[in-house]
Enzyme design. Structure first.
Site, PDB file in Angstrom:
ATOM      1  N   CYS A  64       0.901  -1.327  -0.189  1.00 44.37           N
ATOM      2  CA  CYS A  64       0.174   0.024  -0.176  1.00 44.37           C
ATOM      3  C   CYS A  64       0.984   1.134  -0.034  1.00 44.37           C
ATOM      4  O   CYS A  64       2.229   1.243   0.187  1.00 44.37           O
ATOM      5  CB  CYS A  64      -1.072   0.066   1.238  1.00 44.37           C
ATOM      6  SG  CYS A  64      -2.291   1.229   1.048  1.00 44.37           S
ATOM      7  N   ASP A  78      -6.175  -2.964  11.848  1.00 47.04           N
ATOM      8  CA  ASP A  78      -5.014  -1.969  11.844  1.00 47.04           C
ATOM      9  C   ASP A  78      -4.912  -1.366  13.296  1.00 47.04           C
ATOM     10  O   ASP A  78      -5.873  -1.411  14.080  1.00 47.04           O
ATOM     11  CB  ASP A  78      -5.236  -0.655  10.849  1.00 47.04           C
ATOM     12  CG  ASP A  78      -4.157  -0.178  10.387  1.00 47.04           C
ATOM     13  OD1 ASP A  78      -2.956  -0.331  10.963  1.00 47.04           O
ATOM     14  OD2 ASP A  78      -4.143   0.684   9.457  1.00 47.04           O
TER      15      ASP A  78
END
Length: 214
Positions: free
Chosen positions: A9, A128
């Site tokens: 990412c 996360d």
């Protein structure tokens, strides 16, 4: 053999997209959140998307974006998987008619299974670490807080502080569908290191092999 998918990412350079895909990335993520140091505007997004080969999924990351902002990005990358990190509710996430991931910041008192019930149409949940802002902060959370694989009904993407020297332990504990890395393979914000990406991929594949041999 079990295979943990890998998403790289926060890509901002065409050469890094090529490197990630050549190493075997299943997905590549582009940040469409202007406050992020890895933000790419639509012109840059179009250039990066053209570098993504067939069979690799482009992922667009948003934080409380307007419908028109999401629409503009989808106009550039119409086949994208969406990823929401803000306060978007279920109706907002599914309103674009595209598969999506819902990020879950695993702060105190947060239960991943509550998000499974709240976002039943999600293609998966992205776990996360909590941060002061939105999105990843580059550090790990306590992976033992995640429910066991048998208790989960949606695919789990594990993010937060992952790098080559800890991802094998994370995979062994969590058994995620996929892992998501950004800062753990960077030289600086948005600039990826080919050597660090290569080491990360090798660590993931080694973990998968160990699990398969157990």
């Amino acid at each position: 053999m079990r295979r943990t998918r890998i998403k790289i990412c926060g890509l901002t350079r065409v050469q890094d997209v090529h490197s990630a895909c050549d190493l075997g990335a299943d997905a590549v993520g582009f940040v469409c959140y202007p406050a992020s140091p890895r933000f790419v505007d639509t012109a840059r997004l179009a250039e990066l998307a053209r570098a993504v080969p067939p069979m690799v999924a482009p992922v667009l990351l948003f934080v409380n974006a307007t419908a028109s902002d999401v629409g503009r990005a989808l106009g550039v990358v119409p086949n994208a998987l969406l990823q929401f990190h803000g306060d978007e509710d279920h109706a907002a996430c599914r309103s674009f008619g595209r598969p999506y991931l819902r990020a879950v910041a695993l702060g105190a008192g947060v239960d991943l299974l509550d998000y499974e019930r709240e976002f039943p149409s999600a293609s998966g949940l992205l776990a996360d670490a909590p941060s002061k802002g939105f999105g990843g902060a580059g550090w790990a959370f306590d992976w033992k807080r995640l429910p066991a694989p048998a208790a989960r009904t949606l695919p789990l993407v594990l993010a937060g502080g992952l790098q080559a020297d800890n991802v094998a332990v994370a995979i062994g504990l969590v058994r995620p569908y996929a892992v998501d890395v950004s800062s753990g393979v960077e030289e600086t914000h948005g600039i990826k290191s080919v050597a660090r990406m290569r080491s990360f991929f090798a660590a993931v594949r080694s973990a998968d092999a160990q699990i398969g041999a157990a």
